[in-house]
Design a protein around this motif. Sequence first.
Motif, mmCIF file in Angstrom:
data_model
loop_
_atom_site.group_PDB
_atom_site.id
_atom_site.type_symbol
_atom_site.label_atom_id
_atom_site.label_comp_id
_atom_site.label_asym_id
_atom_site.label_seq_id
_atom_site.Cartn_x
_atom_site.Cartn_y
_atom_site.Cartn_z
ATOM 1 N N VAL A 171 2.973 15.245 9.754
ATOM 2 C CA VAL A 171 1.969 14.211 9.487
ATOM 3 C C VAL A 171 1.546 14.287 8.027
ATOM 4 N N MET A 172 1.531 13.139 7.375
ATOM 5 C CA MET A 172 0.946 13.019 6.044
ATOM 6 C C MET A 172 -0.392 12.295 6.210
ATOM 7 N N SER A 173 -1.491 12.983 5.885
ATOM 8 C CA SER A 173 -2.822 12.420 6.097
ATOM 9 C C SER A 173 -3.511 12.138 4.768
ATOM 10 N N PRO A 174 -3.580 10.861 4.397
ATOM 11 C CA PRO A 174 -4.265 10.513 3.148
ATOM 12 C C PRO A 174 -5.768 10.474 3.333
ATOM 13 N N GLY A 175 -6.466 10.724 2.249
ATOM 14 C CA GLY A 175 -7.888 10.439 2.190
ATOM 15 C C GLY A 175 -8.086 9.039 1.647
ATOM 16 N N PRO A 176 -9.282 8.717 1.173
ATOM 17 C CA PRO A 176 -9.521 7.389 0.592
ATOM 18 C C PRO A 176 -8.546 7.120 -0.550
ATOM 19 N N THR A 177 -7.781 6.056 -0.415
ATOM 20 C CA THR A 177 -6.704 5.747 -1.352
ATOM 21 C C THR A 177 -6.868 4.319 -1.850
ATOM 22 N N GLN A 178 -6.611 4.110 -3.108
ATOM 23 C CA GLN A 178 -6.841 2.805 -3.728
ATOM 24 C C GLN A 178 -5.696 1.847 -3.415
ATOM 25 N N THR A 179 -5.815 1.184 -2.281
ATOM 26 C CA THR A 179 -4.884 0.139 -1.892
ATOM 27 C C THR A 179 -5.650 -1.177 -1.765
ATOM 28 N N ASP A 209 -4.164 7.739 -5.440
ATOM 29 C CA ASP A 209 -3.207 6.722 -5.864
ATOM 30 C C ASP A 209 -2.069 6.714 -4.831
ATOM 31 N N PRO A 210 -1.620 5.542 -4.362
ATOM 32 C CA PRO A 210 -0.527 5.516 -3.389
ATOM 33 C C PRO A 210 0.715 6.284 -3.837
ATOM 34 N N ARG A 211 0.928 6.409 -5.135
ATOM 35 C CA ARG A 211 2.082 7.168 -5.622
ATOM 36 C C ARG A 211 1.930 8.653 -5.302
ATOM 37 N N GLU A 212 0.684 9.117 -5.169
ATOM 38 C CA GLU A 212 0.461 10.527 -4.827
ATOM 39 C C GLU A 212 0.782 10.799 -3.366
ATOM 40 N N THR A 213 0.430 9.864 -2.488
ATOM 41 C CA THR A 213 0.828 10.030 -1.089
ATOM 42 C C THR A 213 2.346 9.895 -0.964
ATOM 43 N N ALA A 214 2.928 8.997 -1.743
ATOM 44 C CA ALA A 214 4.379 8.799 -1.704
ATOM 45 C C ALA A 214 5.129 10.067 -2.092
ATOM 46 N N ALA A 215 4.590 10.813 -3.025
ATOM 47 C CA ALA A 215 5.232 12.063 -3.444
ATOM 48 C C ALA A 215 5.289 13.059 -2.292
ATOM 49 N N VAL A 216 4.242 13.082 -1.485
ATOM 50 C CA VAL A 216 4.226 13.991 -0.336
ATOM 51 C C VAL A 216 5.171 13.495 0.757
ATOM 52 N N GLY A 266 0.791 -1.225 0.000
ATOM 53 C CA GLY A 266 0.000 0.000 0.000
ATOM 54 C C GLY A 266 0.823 1.275 0.000
ATOM 55 N N ILE A 267 0.417 2.222 0.833
ATOM 56 C CA ILE A 267 1.074 3.526 0.923
ATOM 57 C C ILE A 267 2.532 3.380 1.355
ATOM 58 N N GLY A 268 2.808 2.455 2.270
ATOM 59 C CA GLY A 268 4.185 2.263 2.724
ATOM 60 C C GLY A 268 5.098 1.780 1.621
ATOM 61 N N LEU A 269 4.630 0.824 0.829
ATOM 62 C CA LEU A 269 5.444 0.299 -0.272
ATOM 63 C C LEU A 269 5.667 1.358 -1.345
ATOM 64 N N ALA A 270 4.608 2.100 -1.684
ATOM 65 C CA ALA A 270 4.747 3.175 -2.671
ATOM 66 C C ALA A 270 5.734 4.231 -2.180
ATOM 67 N N SER A 271 5.700 4.522 -0.878
ATOM 68 C CA SER A 271 6.632 5.503 -0.315
ATOM 69 C C SER A 271 8.066 4.996 -0.381
ATOM 70 N N ALA A 272 8.252 3.703 -0.088
ATOM 71 C CA ALA A 272 9.594 3.129 -0.186
ATOM 72 C C ALA A 272 10.130 3.248 -1.605
ATOM 73 N N GLN A 273 9.285 2.930 -2.573
ATOM 74 C CA GLN A 273 9.705 3.030 -3.976
ATOM 75 C C GLN A 273 10.113 4.449 -4.331
ATOM 76 N N ARG A 274 9.331 5.434 -3.885
ATOM 77 C CA ARG A 274 9.636 6.828 -4.220
ATOM 78 C C ARG A 274 10.928 7.294 -3.536
ATOM 79 N N LEU A 275 11.122 6.923 -2.282
ATOM 80 C CA LEU A 275 12.346 7.339 -1.594
ATOM 81 C C LEU A 275 13.580 6.726 -2.252
ATOM 82 N N ILE A 276 13.455 5.485 -2.683
ATOM 83 C CA ILE A 276 14.569 4.849 -3.396
ATOM 84 C C ILE A 276 14.839 5.564 -4.714
ATOM 85 N N GLU A 277 13.787 5.898 -5.445
ATOM 86 C CA GLU A 277 13.955 6.635 -6.705
ATOM 87 C C GLU A 277 14.667 7.965 -6.488
ATOM 88 N N GLU A 278 14.487 8.543 -5.292
ATOM 89 C CA GLU A 278 15.119 9.823 -4.985
ATOM 90 C C GLU A 278 16.498 9.661 -4.347
#
Length: 244
Positions: free
Chosen positions: A177-185, A211-218, A17-29
């Motif tokens: 704090v990063m606060s997501p709304g309804p997210t497609q996970t 999209d989890p990638r949108e939360t990951a960007a934040v 979910g959001i955690g995995l998408a965030s990991a992917q984005r941090l690695i990309e950066e």
Amino acid sequence: MNRLNGKIALITGGASGIGLASAQRLIEEGAFVFIVGRRQDVLDSATSTLGHNAQGLQADVTKSENLDRVFETVQKEKGHLDILVANAGVGEFARLGQITPEHYDDIFDINVKGTLFTVQKALPLMQNGGSIILTGSTVGSMGTPAMSVYSASKAAVRNLARSWAHDLRGTGIRVNVMSPGPTQTDKVMALLPAEAVGEMKRAIPLERLGDPRETAAVVAFLASDDSRFMTGSEVFVDGGYAQV
């Protein structure tokens, strides 16, 4: 972008979910990311997906000895931590009158106790310029049917960040704090019937789930120096759901 070159990050609930998408984005950066989760098979799959700049650590964030083992590993292998994303969390439905002690304990143990002691045990590894990111939720600011316990847990997470911003004065460590709304996970889609998903989409001004990638960007923004003058803040990634 390579805003996080050489940074060491850890994400709880990082295998999906959001955690995995965030990991992917941090690695990309440019970061190296430890992902923490309870299920070894899911961790192994996520680590394989993420590649050589990720390492999976099996742990239950409600158990102090598990967290000690996690941060001992980080200390041994990397020596310090630049970014902590306290993302592990659970949510279940229960209306007032149907709430059990087990329901309360499960949610508060993971969402609040787990967050608190994850952060506290990580602090000795963090230094000036470090960023702590807590995963909140729109429900921490809204009344939500059958989700009072989960909502209260996320409101508690929001206030932890406010209070810790004071406690961390003079350290150079930020907490937001990063606060997501309804997210497609997968978790959300399994929890909600199709008609409930449709109702949510209609209630969101942007008329879709996140999209989890949108939360990951934040998350990446809050992890980077682009947010260096932010602490104690809450950033909503919710399509306007809790804003209007």
